[in-house]
Design a protein around this motif. Structure first.
Motif, mmCIF file in Angstrom:
data_model
loop_
_atom_site.group_PDB
_atom_site.id
_atom_site.type_symbol
_atom_site.label_atom_id
_atom_site.label_comp_id
_atom_site.label_asym_id
_atom_site.label_seq_id
_atom_site.Cartn_x
_atom_site.Cartn_y
_atom_site.Cartn_z
ATOM 1 N N GLN A 79 -28.109 21.516 -9.030
ATOM 2 C CA GLN A 79 -26.822 21.811 -8.392
ATOM 3 C C GLN A 79 -26.185 20.519 -7.897
ATOM 4 O OE1 GLN A 79 -26.058 25.230 -8.076
ATOM 5 N NE2 GLN A 79 -23.975 24.746 -7.452
ATOM 6 N N ALA A 80 -27.011 19.531 -7.582
ATOM 7 C CA ALA A 80 -26.530 18.258 -7.057
ATOM 8 C C ALA A 80 -27.514 17.170 -7.449
ATOM 9 C CB ALA A 80 -26.407 18.328 -5.528
ATOM 10 N N VAL A 81 -27.001 15.963 -7.730
ATOM 11 C CA VAL A 81 -27.853 14.838 -8.100
ATOM 12 C C VAL A 81 -27.515 13.651 -7.200
ATOM 13 C CG1 VAL A 81 -28.486 13.182 -9.896
ATOM 14 C CG2 VAL A 81 -28.106 15.580 -10.492
ATOM 15 N N VAL A 82 -28.564 13.016 -6.678
ATOM 16 C CA VAL A 82 -28.419 11.818 -5.846
ATOM 17 C C VAL A 82 -29.086 10.663 -6.591
ATOM 18 C CG1 VAL A 82 -28.952 10.714 -3.646
ATOM 19 C CG2 VAL A 82 -28.441 13.179 -3.722
ATOM 20 N N VAL A 83 -28.316 9.619 -6.892
ATOM 21 C CA VAL A 83 -28.833 8.456 -7.616
ATOM 22 C C VAL A 83 -28.994 7.305 -6.640
ATOM 23 C CG1 VAL A 83 -28.444 6.815 -9.487
ATOM 24 C CG2 VAL A 83 -27.691 9.196 -9.736
ATOM 25 N N THR A 84 -30.205 6.748 -6.568
ATOM 26 C CA THR A 84 -30.498 5.663 -5.633
ATOM 27 C C THR A 84 -30.822 4.378 -6.392
ATOM 28 O OG1 THR A 84 -32.872 6.119 -5.502
ATOM 29 C CG2 THR A 84 -31.419 7.358 -4.019
ATOM 30 N N GLU A 85 -30.888 3.271 -5.643
ATOM 31 C CA GLU A 85 -31.108 1.962 -6.262
ATOM 32 C C GLU A 85 -32.509 1.791 -6.847
ATOM 33 O OE1 GLU A 85 -30.219 -1.453 -3.972
ATOM 34 O OE2 GLU A 85 -28.417 -0.611 -3.073
ATOM 35 N N ALA A 86 -33.509 2.263 -6.136
ATOM 36 C CA ALA A 86 -34.892 1.995 -6.541
ATOM 37 C C ALA A 86 -35.766 3.185 -6.179
ATOM 38 C CB ALA A 86 -35.400 0.727 -5.854
ATOM 39 N N ASP A 87 -37.026 3.116 -6.607
ATOM 40 C CA ASP A 87 -37.892 4.266 -6.391
ATOM 41 C C ASP A 87 -38.217 4.465 -4.918
ATOM 42 O OD1 ASP A 87 -39.229 6.433 -7.770
ATOM 43 O OD2 ASP A 87 -41.096 5.539 -7.043
ATOM 44 N N ALA A 88 -38.296 3.382 -4.159
ATOM 45 C CA ALA A 88 -38.539 3.526 -2.722
ATOM 46 C C ALA A 88 -37.383 4.277 -2.068
ATOM 47 C CB ALA A 88 -38.719 2.158 -2.079
ATOM 48 N N ASP A 89 -36.143 3.948 -2.484
ATOM 49 C CA ASP A 89 -34.975 4.653 -1.950
ATOM 50 C C ASP A 89 -35.044 6.135 -2.301
ATOM 51 O OD1 ASP A 89 -32.586 2.175 -1.639
ATOM 52 O OD2 ASP A 89 -34.396 1.802 -2.786
ATOM 53 N N ARG A 90 -35.355 6.409 -3.582
ATOM 54 C CA ARG A 90 -35.442 7.802 -4.031
ATOM 55 C C ARG A 90 -36.458 8.580 -3.209
ATOM 56 N NH1 ARG A 90 -38.894 10.703 -5.817
ATOM 57 N NH2 ARG A 90 -40.342 8.953 -6.072
ATOM 58 N N ALA A 91 -37.650 8.001 -3.042
ATOM 59 C CA ALA A 91 -38.723 8.695 -2.323
ATOM 60 C C ALA A 91 -38.334 8.944 -0.868
ATOM 61 C CB ALA A 91 -40.013 7.880 -2.402
ATOM 62 N N PHE A 92 -37.718 7.950 -0.227
ATOM 63 C CA PHE A 92 -37.371 8.085 1.191
ATOM 64 C C PHE A 92 -36.274 9.126 1.399
ATOM 65 C CE2 PHE A 92 -34.696 6.712 4.820
ATOM 66 C CZ PHE A 92 -35.609 6.939 5.839
ATOM 67 N N TYR A 93 -35.179 9.017 0.657
ATOM 68 C CA TYR A 93 -34.076 9.962 0.856
ATOM 69 C C TYR A 93 -34.492 11.387 0.475
ATOM 70 C CZ TYR A 93 -30.971 5.988 1.615
ATOM 71 O OH TYR A 93 -30.370 4.857 2.125
ATOM 72 N N GLN A 94 -35.340 11.504 -0.534
ATOM 73 C CA GLN A 94 -35.824 12.832 -0.909
ATOM 74 C C GLN A 94 -36.668 13.443 0.210
ATOM 75 O OE1 GLN A 94 -37.075 13.463 -5.048
ATOM 76 N NE2 GLN A 94 -38.956 14.374 -4.266
ATOM 77 N N GLU A 95 -37.500 12.623 0.845
ATOM 78 C CA GLU A 95 -38.320 13.116 1.958
ATOM 79 C C GLU A 95 -37.441 13.521 3.136
ATOM 80 O OE1 GLU A 95 -41.410 14.251 4.449
ATOM 81 O OE2 GLU A 95 -41.314 14.000 2.261
ATOM 82 N N ILE A 96 -36.438 12.711 3.440
ATOM 83 C CA ILE A 96 -35.518 13.059 4.530
ATOM 84 C C ILE A 96 -34.830 14.384 4.222
ATOM 85 C CG2 ILE A 96 -33.388 12.382 5.712
ATOM 86 C CD1 ILE A 96 -35.904 10.817 6.551
ATOM 87 N N ASN A 97 -34.403 14.571 2.983
ATOM 88 C CA ASN A 97 -33.746 15.834 2.599
ATOM 89 C C ASN A 97 -34.717 17.003 2.695
ATOM 90 O OD1 ASN A 97 -31.295 17.160 1.503
ATOM 91 N ND2 ASN A 97 -32.643 17.619 -0.217
ATOM 92 N N ASN A 98 -35.961 16.790 2.287
ATOM 93 C CA ASN A 98 -36.964 17.862 2.383
ATOM 94 C C ASN A 98 -37.156 18.296 3.835
ATOM 95 O OD1 ASN A 98 -37.417 17.883 -0.359
ATOM 96 N ND2 ASN A 98 -39.211 16.541 -0.273
ATOM 97 N N ARG A 99 -37.144 17.344 4.763
ATOM 98 C CA ARG A 99 -37.327 17.693 6.176
ATOM 99 C C ARG A 99 -36.107 18.429 6.723
ATOM 100 N NH1 ARG A 99 -41.722 13.941 8.963
ATOM 101 N NH2 ARG A 99 -42.832 13.367 7.062
#
Length: 564
Positions: free
Chosen positions: A349-369
């Motif tokens: 439904q929505a896609v978030v594109v980040t600079e690097a894998d660390a960014d992806r992992a962090f923002y995904q965890e924040i969204n999960n919380r």
């Protein structure tokens, strides 16, 4: 292809067009899919109407299944049929080869070729037309995928009607089916005629079958089947996979509808099935709803022309977009796109594109919380992708938006240092109109110089580590915040205080890039019941992702101009 073959392909088509009641955006011209031979794939996020659309096509074509009242939520407007021609009788699986007056059993009565020859021209779109068309169509959905090759008691091998009987009496069909299945599951599906006398049932053998043995009732067949695995003892994956393949090989359906063919299959087998279904489509009209990027990849990799339609339902509005095959192939052929798993975005439904894998992992965890806390700032059904570096964020964002997928990019503040073509790519990717790009470029240059001016290192770059925009004050700070707010309106979110590692500054962790992610994850905690577990707060990164969620939720969001 010869002229004769072209004529034959045209002759077997029954559906002239599938017309939907929506287009790429609300108010746009509805999408019309011409009834060509081959595969049409419907993709999109959950609850976008893929299954309902297939059900509606099934009912409209065969007149059986759900009633129109139950299908009002479907995106289907109408299924248009080619005019009836008598030569269609020669392609009908139940009537081909029958005498004019020979009675044949249909799901809704007994009729002969002569009956249909007389009635169909005037009742092609009425009840009798549906009776005739019903055996031309197969609907593989839900539990039906597990029962496409059921045991057949007292099968008539003189005039085989069931799929196992047809396979048993046709060595070419059976061989093609077995070869295809072996490529996917490393077992041969064989027809067991001896375990239960008078009944045909499926089994799986590791050794290659012999045609003469399979069609016999002698000891060699009994010995061969002793080590075979009966279908009823096989996994759902085995039965679903071979059931779909067997139905395609055993029968001459003209319209094939498959809902979620990847169900029960591991990703590799789903990819194999996608390729095999596309290759087997031939002159058939195949409509498939899938949630699987692996199945999609397999179908595209087959080299067979396919159509991909992305459905979406958002804020009470349904949309349907026919995707460009050239764009899809570029995404598949680009190693970076493949490694980033971009095609999975078609199902989000929505896609978030980040600079690097660390960014992806962090923002995904924040969204999960945020989602776990039922915080309205959480982004539902979101896919987080890693672009590997800042300059490649636009390479993922732009094609996904072209395909109708709401997509944002998240970048650190030093994106402002990338002037010229790099900045222009970021602006084009998020759909900033050309007239505004010039304004944004001028503002970028000014703000970047301000940030360089508050840097304390020789290269004037440490504004990123020292606090970013917070280092400015007065009108200079207002100007910087206005620029970031303007680009954020188009779905490019810039970390105003500098960089990824600056988030959650109230937590004492090592801010060095190489160890920060592990340190921050340790500090966040893993047990929600632990007193030290970090839950969503009022501002900081929680509010940052909340602004991303607001962009996704806005029906009038800027930057999705590619939908028009």
């Amino acid at each position: 292809m010869t002229t004769k073959n072209l004529f034959l392909v045209k002759a077997v088509q029954v559906i002239e067009a599938v017309e939907l009641n929506c287009g790429p955006v609300d108010g746009a011209a509805p999408l019309r899919l011409e009834g060509q031979a081959g595969v049409t794939l419907f993709v999109g996020p959950n609850n976008c109407g893929k299954t309902a659309l297939l059900e509606a096509i099934h009912y409209a074509f065969s007149g059986s299944g759900h009633s129109p009242q139950e299908l009002k939520k479907s995106a289907l407007k109408k299924v248009r049929l080619h005019a009836f021609e008598n030569k269609i009788l020669d392609d009908h699986p139940a009537l081909a080869g029958k005498e004019e007056e020979e009675t044949v059993f249909f799901p809704r009565g007994h009729y002969s070729r002569m009956d249909f020859s007389k009635m169909s021209p005037r009742q092609w779109n009425e009840y009798m037309g549906g009776v005739f068309r019903e055996p031309l169509c197969v609907w593989m959905n839900g539990a039906k995928r597990l029962a496409m090759l059921p045991a057949e008691e007292g099968a008539d091998l003189q005039s085989p009607s069931g799929p196992l009987a047809r396979l048993l009496t046709d060595d070419t069909r059976r061989k093609g089916f077995q070869t295809a299945a072996k490529a996917g599951i490393d077992y041969y599906p064989v027809i067991d005629t001896v375990s239960r006398y008078g009944t045909l049932k499926l089994a799986f053998a590791s050794a290659a079958p012999d045609a003469e043995t399979e069609r016999s009732l002698n000891k060699s067949l009994i010995d061969y089947l002793k080590t075979a695995l009966p279908a009823e003892h096989a996994s759902d994956g085995f039965n679903a996979y071979t059931g779909m393949l067997g139905a395609l090989h055993a029968s001459d359906f003209k319209v094939i509808l498959i809902d979620e063919p990847e169900a029960f299959l591991h990703p590799t087998l789903a990819r194999t099935l996608g390729r095999q279904v596309a290759e087997k489509a031939g002159d058939k009209q195949v409509y498939i709803a899938t949630h699987s990027a692996d199945f999609l990849m397999g179908a595209v990799e087959s080299g067979v022309p396919i159509r991909i339609v992305r459905l979406q339902y958002h804020a009470g509005v349904s949309t349907a977009r026919l995707l460009d095959n050239d764009t899809l192939r570029r995404l598949m052929n680009d190693p970076m796109m493949r490694s980033a798993n971009v095609l999975s975005g078609l199902f989000a439904q929505a896609v978030v594109v980040t600079e690097a894998d660390a960014d992806r992992a962090f923002y995904q965890e924040i969204n999960n919380r945020l989602l776990s806390a039922k915080d309205p700032r959480g982004i539902d059904n979101a896919l987080f992708l890693n672009a590997h570096e800042k300059s490649t964020v636009p390479r993922l964002v732009e094609p996904l938006r072209h395909m109708g997928v709401p997509t944002i990019g998240i970048v650190d503040l030093d994106v402002l240092a990338e002037g010229g073509e790099n900045w222009a790519k970021q602006m084009r990717a998020v759909g900033v109109p050309e007239v505004r790009r010039r304004t944004f470029e001028t503002a970028r240059q000014s703000v970047f110089e301000l940030l360089r001016g508050v840097s304390t290192d020789g290269k004037q770059k440490n504004y990123k580590q020292r606090g970013g925009v917070t280092l400015l004050s007065g009108g200079e700070k207002d100007a910087a915040e206005a620029l970031l707010s303007d680009v954020e309106d188009y779905g490019l979110l810039v970390v105003s205080q500098g960089e990824l590692e600056s988030w959650l500054s109230n937590i004492e962790v090592d801010r060095d890039k190489h160890g920060w992610l592990r340190s921050i994850f340790d500090a966040l905690g893993s047990d929600p019941n632990d007193a030290n577990y970090v839950k969503p707060g009022d501002a900081d990164v929680w509010g940052f992702l909340g602004r991303a969620r607001s962009w996704f939720a806005d029906p009038a969001r800027k930057g999705m101009v590619f939908e028009v």
